[in-house]
Write a protein that holds these residues in place. Structure first.
Motif, PDB file in Angstrom:
ATOM      1  N   LYS A   6       0.837  -1.197   0.000  1.00 22.62           N
ATOM      2  CA  LYS A   6       0.000   0.000   0.000  1.00 22.62           C
ATOM      3  C   LYS A   6       0.868   1.242   0.000  1.00 22.62           C
ATOM      4  O   LYS A   6       1.960   1.239   0.536  1.00 22.62           O
ATOM      5  CB  LYS A   6      -0.892   0.038   1.235  1.00 22.62           C
ATOM      6  N   ASN A  37      -9.914   6.202  -5.181  1.00 21.23           N
ATOM      7  CA  ASN A  37     -10.278   5.090  -6.048  1.00 21.23           C
ATOM      8  C   ASN A  37     -10.913   3.960  -5.238  1.00 21.23           C
ATOM      9  O   ASN A  37     -10.822   3.947  -4.010  1.00 21.23           O
ATOM     10  CB  ASN A  37      -9.035   4.582  -6.784  1.00 21.23           C
ATOM     11  N   PRO A  38     -11.555   3.003  -5.906  1.00 20.03           N
ATOM     12  CA  PRO A  38     -12.159   1.874  -5.186  1.00 20.03           C
ATOM     13  C   PRO A  38     -11.129   1.163  -4.300  1.00 20.03           C
ATOM     14  O   PRO A  38     -10.016   0.868  -4.747  1.00 20.03           O
ATOM     15  CB  PRO A  38     -12.638   0.951  -6.302  1.00 20.03           C
ATOM     16  N   GLY A  39     -11.500   0.923  -3.046  1.00 23.58           N
ATOM     17  CA  GLY A  39     -10.628   0.230  -2.117  1.00 23.58           C
ATOM     18  C   GLY A  39      -9.756   1.144  -1.272  1.00 23.58           C
ATOM     19  O   GLY A  39      -9.216   0.721  -0.261  1.00 23.58           O
ATOM     20  N   ASP A  40      -9.599   2.411  -1.669  1.00 21.98           N
ATOM     21  CA  ASP A  40      -8.793   3.349  -0.892  1.00 21.98           C
ATOM     22  C   ASP A  40      -9.498   3.698   0.416  1.00 21.98           C
ATOM     23  O   ASP A  40     -10.720   3.681   0.496  1.00 21.98           O
ATOM     24  CB  ASP A  40      -8.545   4.645  -1.675  1.00 21.98           C
ATOM     25  N   ARG A  67      -3.750   4.109  -0.067  1.00 13.98           N
ATOM     26  CA  ARG A  67      -4.090   3.592  -1.389  1.00 13.98           C
ATOM     27  C   ARG A  67      -4.185   2.076  -1.353  1.00 13.98           C
ATOM     28  O   ARG A  67      -3.343   1.391  -0.771  1.00 13.98           O
ATOM     29  CB  ARG A  67      -3.039   4.011  -2.419  1.00 13.98           C
ATOM     30  N   ALA A  68      -5.219   1.545  -1.982  1.00 12.98           N
ATOM     31  CA  ALA A  68      -5.422   0.101  -2.051  1.00 12.98           C
ATOM     32  C   ALA A  68      -4.375  -0.524  -2.965  1.00 12.98           C
ATOM     33  O   ALA A  68      -3.950   0.081  -3.955  1.00 12.98           O
ATOM     34  CB  ALA A  68      -6.817  -0.204  -2.571  1.00 12.98           C
ATOM     35  N   ALA A  70      -3.135  -3.406  -5.735  1.00 13.66           N
ATOM     36  CA  ALA A  70      -3.773  -3.874  -6.969  1.00 13.66           C
ATOM     37  C   ALA A  70      -4.761  -5.001  -6.678  1.00 13.66           C
ATOM     38  O   ALA A  70      -5.855  -5.049  -7.249  1.00 13.66           O
ATOM     39  CB  ALA A  70      -2.710  -4.333  -7.964  1.00 13.66           C
ATOM     40  N   GLU A  72      -6.395  -5.515  -3.801  1.00 13.44           N
ATOM     41  CA  GLU A  72      -7.561  -4.942  -3.114  1.00 13.44           C
ATOM     42  C   GLU A  72      -8.477  -4.194  -4.080  1.00 13.44           C
ATOM     43  O   GLU A  72      -9.702  -4.274  -3.968  1.00 13.44           O
ATOM     44  CB  GLU A  72      -7.113  -3.993  -2.005  1.00 13.44           C
ATOM     45  N   ARG A  73      -7.898  -3.444  -5.018  1.00 19.96           N
ATOM     46  CA  ARG A  73      -8.712  -2.746  -6.019  1.00 19.96           C
ATOM     47  C   ARG A  73      -9.513  -3.732  -6.846  1.00 19.96           C
ATOM     48  O   ARG A  73     -10.705  -3.539  -7.103  1.00 19.96           O
ATOM     49  CB  ARG A  73      -7.835  -1.902  -6.939  1.00 19.96           C
ATOM     50  N   THR A  76     -12.338  -5.202  -4.683  1.00 16.72           N
ATOM     51  CA  THR A  76     -13.393  -4.212  -4.452  1.00 16.72           C
ATOM     52  C   THR A  76     -14.273  -4.059  -5.681  1.00 16.72           C
ATOM     53  O   THR A  76     -15.494  -3.979  -5.578  1.00 16.72           O
ATOM     54  CB  THR A  76     -12.779  -2.855  -4.072  1.00 16.72           C
ATOM     55  N   ARG A  77     -13.675  -4.036  -6.849  1.00 21.76           N
ATOM     56  CA  ARG A  77     -14.468  -3.927  -8.083  1.00 21.76           C
ATOM     57  C   ARG A  77     -15.321  -5.164  -8.308  1.00 21.76           C
ATOM     58  O   ARG A  77     -16.443  -5.063  -8.797  1.00 21.76           O
ATOM     59  CB  ARG A  77     -13.551  -3.685  -9.266  1.00 21.76           C
TER      60      ARG A  77
END
Length: 98
Positions: A6, A37-40, A67-68, A70, A72-73, A76-77
């Motif tokens: 992170k 961004n998603p996951g942050d 920051r999440a 890769a 985690e992003r 989350t998506r």
């Protein structure tokens, strides 16, 4: 930013708290154009802000953005829509019970 690691970023922000009959909300606006961004995760620094009823309070603060990674992003998506649906309650019957 790696697959699992992170990043931490600091950004100035404005926190607006509204405690009025027409609107009850809390908003954070980043002063330098940073996007989340998603996951942050965002953590606003400083003491708790309390707005008396009928008022809107606005303060300048500093936010720490975690920051999440890769992974985690991606997660989350993939699962974000399912988690939002947990907040919804649907009823297609004519009976109303509380």
């Amino acid at each position: 930013m790696g697959l699992i690691t992170k990043e931490v970023e600091r950004a100035p922000c404005t926190v607006e708290i509204s405690h009025r009959f027409e609107s009850l909300h809390a908003h954070v606006r980043f002063s330098n154009g940073v996007t989340v961004n998603p996951g942050d995760e965002v953590q606003v620094q400083g003491p708790e802000i309390m707005a008396p009823f009928g008022e809107v309070v606005s303060e300048e603060r500093e936010a720490v953005i975690f920051r999440a990674s890769a992974l985690e992003r991606f997660w989350t998506r993939c699962t974000g829509d399912l988690e939002v649906m947990e907040l919804c309650e649907f009823s297609f019957s004519e009976e109303v019970t509380l």
